[in-house]
Write a protein that holds these residues in place. Structure first.
Motif, mmCIF file in Angstrom:
data_model
loop_
_atom_site.group_PDB
_atom_site.id
_atom_site.type_symbol
_atom_site.label_atom_id
_atom_site.label_comp_id
_atom_site.label_asym_id
_atom_site.label_seq_id
_atom_site.Cartn_x
_atom_site.Cartn_y
_atom_site.Cartn_z
ATOM 1 N N ALA A 44 -55.183 49.273 -39.212
ATOM 2 C CA ALA A 44 -56.608 48.453 -39.571
ATOM 3 C C ALA A 44 -57.190 49.390 -40.765
ATOM 4 C CB ALA A 44 -57.211 48.601 -38.248
ATOM 5 N N VAL A 45 -57.700 48.838 -41.661
ATOM 6 C CA VAL A 45 -58.443 49.314 -42.789
ATOM 7 C C VAL A 45 -60.026 49.120 -42.307
ATOM 8 C CG1 VAL A 45 -58.919 49.431 -45.260
ATOM 9 C CG2 VAL A 45 -56.504 49.234 -44.382
ATOM 10 N N LEU A 46 -60.837 50.041 -42.288
ATOM 11 C CA LEU A 46 -62.241 49.822 -41.737
ATOM 12 C C LEU A 46 -63.047 50.359 -43.097
ATOM 13 C CD1 LEU A 46 -61.841 51.199 -38.404
ATOM 14 C CD2 LEU A 46 -61.834 48.924 -38.882
ATOM 15 N N GLY A 47 -64.320 49.583 -43.187
ATOM 16 C CA GLY A 47 -65.294 50.062 -44.312
ATOM 17 C C GLY A 47 -66.648 50.145 -43.748
ATOM 18 N N GLY A 62 -62.255 61.025 -34.571
ATOM 19 C CA GLY A 62 -60.951 60.316 -35.143
ATOM 20 C C GLY A 62 -60.288 59.113 -34.325
ATOM 21 N N GLU A 63 -61.268 58.498 -33.553
ATOM 22 C CA GLU A 63 -60.551 57.380 -32.512
ATOM 23 C C GLU A 63 -61.536 56.403 -32.343
ATOM 24 O OE1 GLU A 63 -61.222 59.078 -28.131
ATOM 25 O OE2 GLU A 63 -59.845 60.304 -29.009
ATOM 26 N N CYS A 64 -60.880 55.324 -32.145
ATOM 27 C CA CYS A 64 -61.768 54.183 -31.826
ATOM 28 C C CYS A 64 -61.050 52.947 -31.076
ATOM 29 C CB CYS A 64 -62.322 53.631 -33.146
ATOM 30 S SG CYS A 64 -60.904 52.848 -34.240
ATOM 31 N N VAL A 65 -61.734 51.833 -30.758
ATOM 32 C CA VAL A 65 -61.329 50.693 -30.024
ATOM 33 C C VAL A 65 -61.753 49.647 -31.084
ATOM 34 C CG1 VAL A 65 -60.760 48.955 -28.274
ATOM 35 C CG2 VAL A 65 -60.834 51.576 -28.035
ATOM 36 N N ILE A 66 -60.924 48.755 -31.593
ATOM 37 C CA ILE A 66 -61.336 47.634 -32.364
ATOM 38 C C ILE A 66 -61.325 46.581 -31.432
ATOM 39 C CG2 ILE A 66 -61.011 46.276 -34.482
ATOM 40 C CD1 ILE A 66 -59.261 48.702 -35.347
ATOM 41 N N ASN A 67 -62.379 46.103 -30.853
ATOM 42 C CA ASN A 67 -62.553 44.776 -29.978
ATOM 43 C C ASN A 67 -62.657 43.613 -30.770
ATOM 44 O OD1 ASN A 67 -62.573 46.392 -27.431
ATOM 45 N ND2 ASN A 67 -64.218 47.358 -28.371
ATOM 46 N N LEU A 68 -62.009 42.650 -30.481
ATOM 47 C CA LEU A 68 -62.101 41.308 -31.302
ATOM 48 C C LEU A 68 -62.730 40.437 -30.344
ATOM 49 C CD1 LEU A 68 -58.927 41.130 -33.294
ATOM 50 C CD2 LEU A 68 -61.042 42.163 -34.014
ATOM 51 N N PRO A 69 -63.943 39.822 -30.440
ATOM 52 C CA PRO A 69 -64.642 38.978 -29.666
ATOM 53 C C PRO A 69 -64.219 37.516 -30.109
ATOM 54 C CG PRO A 69 -66.030 39.698 -31.423
ATOM 55 C CD PRO A 69 -64.832 40.572 -31.570
ATOM 56 N N SER A 70 -63.995 36.612 -29.035
ATOM 57 C CA SER A 70 -63.831 35.198 -29.346
ATOM 58 C C SER A 70 -65.088 34.452 -29.863
ATOM 59 C CB SER A 70 -63.161 34.684 -28.278
ATOM 60 O OG SER A 70 -63.784 35.004 -27.175
ATOM 61 N N ALA A 71 -65.037 33.328 -30.450
ATOM 62 C CA ALA A 71 -66.200 32.843 -30.775
ATOM 63 C C ALA A 71 -67.343 32.512 -29.866
ATOM 64 C CB ALA A 71 -65.767 31.216 -31.301
ATOM 65 N N THR A 137 -59.227 59.179 -44.480
ATOM 66 C CA THR A 137 -60.500 58.755 -44.651
ATOM 67 C C THR A 137 -60.815 59.028 -46.081
ATOM 68 O OG1 THR A 137 -61.349 59.279 -42.307
ATOM 69 C CG2 THR A 137 -62.922 59.078 -43.739
ATOM 70 N N ARG A 138 -61.548 58.283 -47.065
ATOM 71 C CA ARG A 138 -62.119 58.543 -48.018
ATOM 72 C C ARG A 138 -63.270 57.732 -48.597
ATOM 73 N NH1 ARG A 138 -61.126 54.827 -52.044
ATOM 74 N NH2 ARG A 138 -59.705 53.091 -51.543
ATOM 75 N N GLU A 150 -58.603 54.435 -42.596
ATOM 76 C CA GLU A 150 -57.435 53.678 -42.210
ATOM 77 C C GLU A 150 -57.023 54.170 -40.710
ATOM 78 O OE1 GLU A 150 -54.211 54.773 -44.900
ATOM 79 O OE2 GLU A 150 -55.434 54.323 -46.579
ATOM 80 N N ALA A 151 -56.945 53.263 -39.931
ATOM 81 C CA ALA A 151 -56.692 53.651 -38.273
ATOM 82 C C ALA A 151 -55.557 53.013 -37.843
ATOM 83 C CB ALA A 151 -58.021 53.134 -37.616
#
Length: 207
Positions: A44-47, A62-71, A137-138, A150-151
């Protein structure tokens, strides 16, 4: 058709909303809505702005969870708008009425649990949880107030309600309805418009 040159302040033509959970060095969790995100393979690329609490946490642990919500979680997501884990609130954010909120999940009526491969929290209500570790990271070349992370995805959790029947590892796009951000407004997906020739390629080919 005639095109007119314009100079928009933002270029958010439509991307999925994510609730990004990060953990600080002291173990506290911060959850922030974001939509500057895309995927390349299993990365995943995060900004995000370098002065945000989320960016600070990513740089520190350096860690995370990308939680994707539904509509259908749009109200909960919107409850987190204009909140920050930073205290005091940075001047720029205070100017547009951001406020410090240490208990974001409770504010939104959501529930978290630690990830399997990261300490950051997965959100129960989000149909997709992507655990990830930052591998690079940059600063954004054109804007040193923004970081690009970049994760690498280390584990994927999904609700059974969006899985494709008869498969072990696939999401059914007819059942998955992500929340979309387009020019600061929330949208959802409609039905399939047209059969795609790419759908004839087995997803395993992309591994």
């Amino acid at each position: 058709m005639h095109h007119t040159p314009i100079d928009p302040a933002i270029l958010y033509f439509g991307t999925p909303v994510a609730l990004l959970s990060t953990v600080a060095e002291d173990g506290t969790t911060n959850t922030a809505p974001m939509s500057s995100i895309f995927w390349l393979g299993q990365t995943a690329v995060l900004g995000m702005g370098s002065r945000s609490q989320t960016a600070r946490n990513l740089l520190a642990t350096g860690e995370c969870v990308i939680n994707l919500p539904s509509a259908d979680l749009v109200t909960a997501v919107d409850a987190l708008a204009l909140t920050t884990g930073r205290s005091p609130v940075p001047t720029g954010k205070a100017h547009v009425r951001y406020r410090h909120e240490p208990e974001k999940l409770r504010l939104a009526g959501l529930h978290g649990r630690p990830g399997d491969t990261v300490r950051a929290e997965r959100i129960d209500e989000c149909p997709v949880n992507l655990e990830a570790h930052v591998v690079h990271t940059r600063p954004l070349t054109s804007d040193h107030d923004t970081f690009v992370f970049e994760a690498a995805i280390s584990r994927v959790h999904v609700h059974d309600t969006i899985r494709m029947a008869g498969t072990a590892n696939r999401i059914d796009p007819a059942l998955w309805r992500p929340l979309i951000m387009s020019f600061q407004r929330f949208y959802g997906l409609g039905g399939e418009l047209h059969p795609s020739r790419l759908a004839g390629i087995d997803e395993e080919w992309y591994r």
